[in-house]
Design a protein around this motif. Structure first.
Motif, mmCIF file in Angstrom:
data_model
loop_
_atom_site.group_PDB
_atom_site.id
_atom_site.type_symbol
_atom_site.label_atom_id
_atom_site.label_comp_id
_atom_site.label_asym_id
_atom_site.label_seq_id
_atom_site.Cartn_x
_atom_site.Cartn_y
_atom_site.Cartn_z
ATOM 1 N N ASP A 271 15.154 31.185 49.059
ATOM 2 C CA ASP A 271 16.220 30.550 49.816
ATOM 3 C C ASP A 271 15.681 29.227 50.329
ATOM 4 N N PHE A 272 16.375 28.136 50.048
ATOM 5 C CA PHE A 272 15.969 26.810 50.509
ATOM 6 C C PHE A 272 16.817 26.418 51.715
ATOM 7 N N TYR A 273 16.165 25.883 52.726
ATOM 8 C CA TYR A 273 16.824 25.474 53.964
ATOM 9 C C TYR A 273 16.569 23.991 54.208
ATOM 10 N N LYS A 274 17.553 23.367 54.833
ATOM 11 C CA LYS A 274 17.396 21.990 55.316
ATOM 12 C C LYS A 274 17.826 22.002 56.773
ATOM 13 N N ASP A 275 16.902 21.629 57.649
ATOM 14 C CA ASP A 275 17.190 21.586 59.089
ATOM 15 C C ASP A 275 17.820 22.893 59.582
ATOM 16 N N GLU A 276 17.220 24.033 59.187
ATOM 17 C CA GLU A 276 17.620 25.378 59.622
ATOM 18 C C GLU A 276 18.903 25.903 58.983
ATOM 19 N N PHE B 232 14.169 18.216 57.349
ATOM 20 C CA PHE B 232 13.058 19.144 57.212
ATOM 21 C C PHE B 232 13.478 20.252 56.252
ATOM 22 N N TYR B 233 12.792 20.362 55.114
ATOM 23 C CA TYR B 233 13.095 21.367 54.098
ATOM 24 C C TYR B 233 12.019 22.447 54.104
#
Length: 64
Positions: free
Chosen positions: A28-33, A55-56
């Motif tokens: 699972d990829f996240y960007k800024d939560e 922030f990734y």
């Protein structure tokens, strides 16, 4: 990335696991939560722009 990214570039992010990375493993990829992608251990951002700043991070859906 190790080097700066220029607008218009293609950026590939990889999620690596400490001991092994089997080819069928998900991440699972996240960007800024916020979750932005659930697929493989690779995420490609084409035509990078200012809107991609942030922030990734990635994590395994069950292992963390």
């Amino acid at each position: 990335p190790v080097h700066p990214v220029t607008e218009g570039d293609t950026l590939t992010l990889h999620c690596l696991y400490q001991h092994t990375t089997p080819p069928n493993l998900r991440a699972d990829f996240y960007k800024d939560e916020s979750l932005i992608q659930s697929q493989t251990t690779e995420m490609i951002i084409s035509n990078v722009s200012k809107s991609h700043e942030g922030f990734y991070y990635c994590k395994h859906p069950e292992r963390g």
